[in-house]
Scaffold this active site. Structure first.
Site, PDB file in Angstrom:
ATOM      1  N   PRO A   1     -14.518  22.722  11.040  1.00 50.13           N
ATOM      2  CA  PRO A   1     -13.788  24.053  10.543  1.00 50.13           C
ATOM      3  C   PRO A   1     -14.804  24.340   9.613  1.00 50.13           C
ATOM      4  O   PRO A   1     -15.326  23.992   8.590  1.00 50.13           O
ATOM      5  CB  PRO A   1     -12.416  23.627  10.079  1.00 50.13           C
ATOM      6  CG  PRO A   1     -12.489  22.043  10.215  1.00 50.13           C
ATOM      7  CD  PRO A   1     -13.483  21.514  10.409  1.00 50.13           C
ATOM      8  N   GLY A   2     -15.063  25.982   9.861  1.00 54.19           N
ATOM      9  CA  GLY A   2     -15.714  26.663   8.825  1.00 54.19           C
ATOM     10  C   GLY A   2     -14.746  27.138   7.574  1.00 54.19           C
ATOM     11  O   GLY A   2     -14.053  26.300   7.151  1.00 54.19           O
ATOM     12  N   SER A   3     -14.553  28.386   7.415  1.00 51.16           N
ATOM     13  CA  SER A   3     -13.519  28.897   6.743  1.00 51.16           C
ATOM     14  C   SER A   3     -13.012  30.354   7.326  1.00 51.16           C
ATOM     15  O   SER A   3     -13.688  30.786   8.448  1.00 51.16           O
ATOM     16  CB  SER A   3     -14.392  29.358   5.305  1.00 51.16           C
ATOM     17  OG  SER A   3     -15.080  30.418   5.443  1.00 51.16           O
TER      18      SER A   3
ATOM     19  N   ALA B   1     -17.598  22.832   6.083  1.00 50.79           N
ATOM     20  CA  ALA B   1     -18.613  23.673   5.508  1.00 50.79           C
ATOM     21  C   ALA B   1     -18.979  22.973   4.146  1.00 50.79           C
ATOM     22  O   ALA B   1     -20.071  23.132   3.593  1.00 50.79           O
ATOM     23  CB  ALA B   1     -18.141  25.311   5.441  1.00 50.79           C
TER      24      ALA B   1
ATOM     25  N   HIS C   1     -17.931  17.341   7.866  1.00 45.86           N
ATOM     26  CA  HIS C   1     -16.391  17.550   8.368  1.00 45.86           C
ATOM     27  C   HIS C   1     -15.986  18.902   8.004  1.00 45.86           C
ATOM     28  O   HIS C   1     -14.924  19.375   8.381  1.00 45.86           O
ATOM     29  CB  HIS C   1     -15.355  16.540   7.612  1.00 45.86           C
ATOM     30  CG  HIS C   1     -15.234  17.042   6.243  1.00 45.86           C
ATOM     31  ND1 HIS C   1     -16.003  17.571   5.121  1.00 45.86           N
ATOM     32  CD2 HIS C   1     -14.022  17.242   5.510  1.00 45.86           C
ATOM     33  CE1 HIS C   1     -15.407  17.735   4.104  1.00 45.86           C
ATOM     34  NE2 HIS C   1     -14.114  17.655   4.312  1.00 45.86           N
TER      35      HIS C   1
ATOM     36  N   GLU D   1      -5.362  27.593  13.113  1.00 46.06           N
ATOM     37  CA  GLU D   1      -6.294  28.851  13.088  1.00 46.06           C
ATOM     38  C   GLU D   1      -6.412  28.972  14.911  1.00 46.06           C
ATOM     39  O   GLU D   1      -6.581  28.194  15.396  1.00 46.06           O
ATOM     40  CB  GLU D   1      -7.628  28.274  12.657  1.00 46.06           C
ATOM     41  CG  GLU D   1      -8.685  29.725  12.588  1.00 46.06           C
ATOM     42  CD  GLU D   1      -9.902  28.845  11.758  1.00 46.06           C
ATOM     43  OE1 GLU D   1     -10.070  28.971  10.622  1.00 46.06           O
ATOM     44  OE2 GLU D   1     -10.945  28.772  12.656  1.00 46.06           O
TER      45      GLU D   1
ATOM     46  N   ASN E   1      -6.530  23.652   1.748  1.00 46.78           N
ATOM     47  CA  ASN E   1      -7.590  24.124   2.571  1.00 46.78           C
ATOM     48  C   ASN E   1      -7.020  23.575   4.024  1.00 46.78           C
ATOM     49  O   ASN E   1      -7.738  23.764   5.134  1.00 46.78           O
ATOM     50  CB  ASN E   1      -9.084  23.497   2.477  1.00 46.78           C
ATOM     51  CG  ASN E   1      -8.745  22.014   2.494  1.00 46.78           C
ATOM     52  OD1 ASN E   1      -7.793  21.451   2.588  1.00 46.78           O
ATOM     53  ND2 ASN E   1     -10.005  21.392   2.657  1.00 46.78           N
TER      54      ASN E   1
END
Lengths: 137, 483
Positions: free
Chosen positions: B380-382, B408, B406, B211, B207
């Protein structure tokens, strides 16, 4: 020897079943190699990389996890995937082993660690040795 | 052992739910879950709450074992877990920190807006992928001798800055200034140092990512101004940790503690919670090695930030300006911090495994510029969904030992995600939506697809509703680099 990979929310679970302790340990080694690089150990006779080490652990389950952790460390430090184990000695809580492998180039999966979580070696109805192992990936 | 069901949980104020200490006789404190009711349904679906109950049995644990709303099943501790143990006699548990010591997030802000880079996004994503080594089994461009690894372990981000990877000002915007003084390289094994010799400047796989996002919405303009954020501004988010060096430090010490535990009379329901008293020889050795690995992680993110700057300059030249560090914060770490317990200020050992430190305004550890705003918390999301910038509040001290969520949080296993997701189709779909993905494999894209994660909006709404953090800005990804 039977090796299965099972789903886990964040990681990978491997279930190994084998007729003896040595076969279970070698099966787990081959299963981990298959996770690192799929099919890498299939039909491979030439395994020029060799490592020798000895371990002691509080019990047989810990010994298996420590064995895989030691091989994983050497996978990264030696840049090789190990497929075969030859035990000079193997008991409930100690081992002396040679592992054999070869350079792998890139890997399919980066395993961070072999965890103790949920690992427990037991015997099934057929008197085979069985355990699950969770890899942190 | 009986599985925790929703009926075992009692609602508490501020979006908490409690599993009472009577649930299992070996619990020393209650277990508390920060969650909304819909998220709780997902959390009780796996074994994370049973793992939290196990955490509640740790010797010296204080007040409650806690888990954040992005919780999911881990090994030993649940991901999203927070546990504070008595200092110095309580335990330290490497499982409460994780194998990826000081995995964390760094956010850098640019002077450009989305409109300035929209036409160059594909080129930027390819340039970032070229400059930042990522993926399975990949080493970086920096090769260190054992002596140089020792220097990185001692100096952390300072090591990188001294060699031109960034500026001294950056250090003010890193948790603990990017260096833990208790680090001792002598406590890190040769194997760990070998594993870390070629990993600096790499993001790895899983993960972890780099970004490019833009600020889609501001929720608190005053705090956003203090953080240097404005609408449509382009920012870069980095998520990675101490790489293989940290993995080896954790492996070495869990193994050692497993053997040492009987000496201290410690029996646990899960071996992966292996722990020893903090003030024991084994506890001190691990703590000093963990600090050293944390320093390595900060150095790693500092170098990745420099690599990102290089990619940025290659794409935009002088017109692109400098990327400024907004903040860098860990979410896998143990820290000695002081909280009020039973009416008195006490030092505790706060374990955060998949939980972000979240200090409120006025905390002495924060840089001057953020004193009034509170600590930036980076969530952070995805790929394809949002990420968030939050600000810490003083409420978190009493409620979560200064901690927040931390990310999603995963909802699907990697296997399930691969079954559900057609990665080439997803990559193309995201491209049509304006998100460019550069990844080492389609497998990696499928495993990390948005469907594999919980709804980050729901997670962030819970922490905001609980009062432990404030929403500041919502980020939308436009380019994602993965291993």
């Amino acid at each position: 020897m039977k090796i299965e990979y099972l789903p886990h929310t964040a990681d990978v679970v491997m279930r190994v079943e084998a007729p003896s302790q040595a076969a279970l340990f070698e099966g787990a080694l081959r299963g981990m190699a298959g996770l690192l690089k799929e099919g890498f150990c299939e039909g491979t006779d030439a395994l020029p990389r060799e490592c020798h080490f000895a371990l002691t652990a509080p019990d047989t389950t810990c010994l298996l996890i420590d064995f895989l952790s030691e091989v994983l460390t050497r996978t990264y430090t030696e840049k090789a995937v190990f497929c075969k184990a030859v035990f000079n000695s193997l008991s409930e809580d100690r081992m002396d082993v040679h592992v054999y492998g070869q350079e792998a180039g890139g890997l399919d999966e980066e395993i961070k660690a072999v965890t103790y979580h949920g690992a427990h070696i037991s015997r099934n109805k057929g008197n085979h040795w069985v355990t699950s192992i969770i890899f942190d990936i | 052992m009986k599985k925790v069901q929703k009926s075992h949980l009692t609602p508490l104020p501020h979006s908490f739910w409690e599993i009472p200490v009577t649930f299992r006789e070996d619990m020393r404190v209650p277990a508390r879950v920060l969650s909304s009711e819909p998220l709780l349904d997902a959390i009780v679906g796996d074994r994370s709450l049973n793992q939290l109950v196990n955490v509640a049995t740790l010797p010296g644990i204080q007040k409650a074992a806690l888990v954040m709303p992005d919780a999911h099943e881990g090994y030993g501790f649940p991901i999203g877990g927070v546990a504070a143990t008595e200092y110095p006699g309580g335990v330290i548990s490497p499982g409460g920190i994780g194998y990826d010591i000081n995995c964390g997030v760094r956010l850098m802000v640019s002077t450009l807006a989305l409109k300035d880079i929209r036409e160059h996004l594909e080129a930027l994503s390819k340039e970032l992928y070229a400059q930042i080594p990522s993926g399975m089994g990949k080493g970086g461009n920096i090769r260190l001798s054992v002596e140089e690894v020792d220097a990185v372990l001692r100096e952390g981000a300072e090591w990188a800055v001294a060699r031109g990877y960034g500026t001294r000002e950056d250090l003010d915007y890193i948790e603990s200034h990017g260096k833990l003084a208790d680090a001792d390289p002598a406590k890190v094994s040769e194997n760990a140092k070998k594993r870390g010799s070629d990993q600096l400047g790499t993001i790895g796989s899983g993960n972890h990512f780099v970004e490019v996002d833009y600020v889609e919405r501001l929720f608190d303009r005053e705090i956003a101004r203090a953080f240097g954020l404005s609408e449509q501004q382009v920012v870069i988010l980095i998520h990675t940790g101490s790489r293989r060096l940290g993995h080896q430090v954790a492996t070495d010490n869990i193994r050692r503690m497993m053997t040492a535990m009987p000496t201290y009379g410690i029996k646990l329901p899960d071996r992966e919670l292996a722990c020893v008293p903090f003030d024991s020889v084994e506890g001190q050795d691990y703590y000093k090695a963990m600090c050293a690995a944390a320093n390595y992680a900060w150095c790693n993110r500092q170098i990745i930030a420099w690599e990102a700057q290089k990619a940025w300059e290659n794409c935009f030249g002088d017109a692109g300006g400098k990327l400024q560090l907004l903040y860098d914060v860990a979410h896998n770490m143990a820290k000695i911090e002081t909280y009020v317990l039973e009416g008195e200020a006490r030092k505790v050992i706060v374990h955060r495994k998949g939980a972000t430190r979240a200090f409120g305004p006025g905390h002495p550890e924060l840089p001057d510029r953020y004193q009034a705003a509170g600590q930036p918390i980076l969530i952070p999301g995805s790929m394809g969904t949002h990420s968030y910038v939050l600000a810490g509040t003083e409420n978190s001290y009493d409620r979560t030992f200064g901690s927040c969520c931390h990310g999603a949080g995963r909802r699907l296993s990697r296997t399930a995600a691969k079954k559900q997701v057609n990665a080439p189709v997803l990559k193309e779909k995201l491209r049509e939506e304006g998100v460019f993905i550069e990844a080492g494999s389609y497998k990696g894209i499928a495993e990390e697809a948005p469907v594999a994660y919980k709804d980050v909006e729901m997670v962030v709404d819970v922490v905001a509703a609980s009062g432990i953090a404030k929403k500041v800005a919502r980020l939308r990804p436009v380019a994602v680099i993965k291993g």
